[in-house]
Write an enzyme that holds these catalytic residues in place. Structure first.
Site, mmCIF file in Angstrom:
data_model
loop_
_atom_site.group_PDB
_atom_site.id
_atom_site.type_symbol
_atom_site.label_atom_id
_atom_site.label_comp_id
_atom_site.label_asym_id
_atom_site.label_seq_id
_atom_site.Cartn_x
_atom_site.Cartn_y
_atom_site.Cartn_z
ATOM 1 N N THR A 60 4.091 0.547 -3.016
ATOM 2 C CA THR A 60 3.837 0.226 -4.423
ATOM 3 C C THR A 60 4.941 0.794 -5.307
ATOM 4 O O THR A 60 5.318 0.185 -6.310
ATOM 5 C CB THR A 60 2.464 0.750 -4.888
ATOM 6 O OG1 THR A 60 2.421 2.182 -4.770
ATOM 7 C CG2 THR A 60 1.332 0.143 -4.064
ATOM 8 N N ILE A 70 0.841 -1.188 0.000
ATOM 9 C CA ILE A 70 0.000 0.000 0.000
ATOM 10 C C ILE A 70 0.881 1.244 0.000
ATOM 11 O O ILE A 70 2.003 1.225 0.500
ATOM 12 C CB ILE A 70 -0.953 -0.013 1.224
ATOM 13 C CG1 ILE A 70 -1.922 1.177 1.199
ATOM 14 C CG2 ILE A 70 -0.186 -0.069 2.533
ATOM 15 C CD1 ILE A 70 -3.040 1.082 2.253
ATOM 16 N N CYS A 71 0.369 2.312 -0.611
ATOM 17 C CA CYS A 71 1.011 3.623 -0.568
ATOM 18 C C CYS A 71 2.419 3.565 -1.179
ATOM 19 O O CYS A 71 2.614 3.012 -2.257
ATOM 20 C CB CYS A 71 1.018 4.127 0.872
ATOM 21 S SG CYS A 71 1.539 5.838 1.107
ATOM 22 N N GLY A 72 3.415 4.079 -0.496
ATOM 23 C CA GLY A 72 4.766 4.148 -1.045
ATOM 24 C C GLY A 72 5.387 2.810 -1.342
ATOM 25 O O GLY A 72 6.314 2.722 -2.156
#
Length: 203
Positions: free
Chosen positions: A106, A102-104
């Protein structure tokens, strides 16, 4: 699937609110959540909480895990400090064990080339494009995406930073924690504050 071990990656600046829905409900349903750090030394979350990892990344083996969860962190975008976690994600997927990012995180997977051929999402398309990855055609504008992977490859879950509930929904569904009807009710309760969904979950 119950009684399995899920590994949550923890590192300095990790976004401690992002995995909370998933880990809380996994634990309540009989799963074990173990934290994995760069070492077994303490790390400090983005929220200022100190966490003492259960094990070091070098000691983590895909065969001992049902899922690796990677959260966002400032460090994903400020150097290669967290690159070993992306390489571990590759080892998990190659071994047929799923990964959820999730978020960074990725962006970390994008830099590792793990999103080049898989359906995925993230914060926004141009955020991932800035990594120079080749997966742009597979980007999906959705709250969370699960790519089942090919033969022998692990499934990959991705989500953007504003979607911890959808992220958890995909994890709970992938691990079979809830069937489709209860999973839909769970999401409606925690994402939409739909009180009527509570009765379905208790049924």
């Amino acid at each position: 699937m119950t009684g399995t071990t899920v590994h949550l990656a923890v590192y300095d600046t990790f976004a401690d609110w992002e995995p909370g829905f998933a880990t809380a409900h996994l634990t309540q349903q009989g799963h074990t959540v173990r934290t994995v750090g760069p070492t077994t030394g303490p790390v400090t979350t983005m929220g200022g909480t100190r966490v003492l990892p259960d094990l070091a990344l070098d000691d983590l083996r895909p065969e001992d895990s049902a899922l690796l969860v990677l959260t966002g962190a400032s460090l994903w975008d400020t150097g290669d400090t967290l690159a070993p976690f992306a390489r571990t994600a590759r080892a998990f997927l190659d071994a047929g064990v799923p990964v959820a990012a999730i978020c960074g995180a990725t962006a970390g997977l994008a830099r590792e080339g793990l999103l080049d051929d898989r359906a995925h999402t993230g914060a926004v398309s141009f955020y991932l494009a800035a990594t120079g990855y080749a997966g742009g055609p597979h980007y999906t504008d959705a709250d969370a995406v699960t790519d089942a992977g090919g033969p022998g490859a692990g499934a990959l879950i991705t989500a953007g930073p504003t979607e911890p509930v959808a992220f958890a929904r995909e994890i709970l569904g992938l691990l079979g924690v809830y069937g489709p009807q209860k999973l839909d009710a769970w999401y409606r309760l925690f994402h939409d504050s739909d009180a009527s969904a509570y009765e379905v979950l208790q049924g």
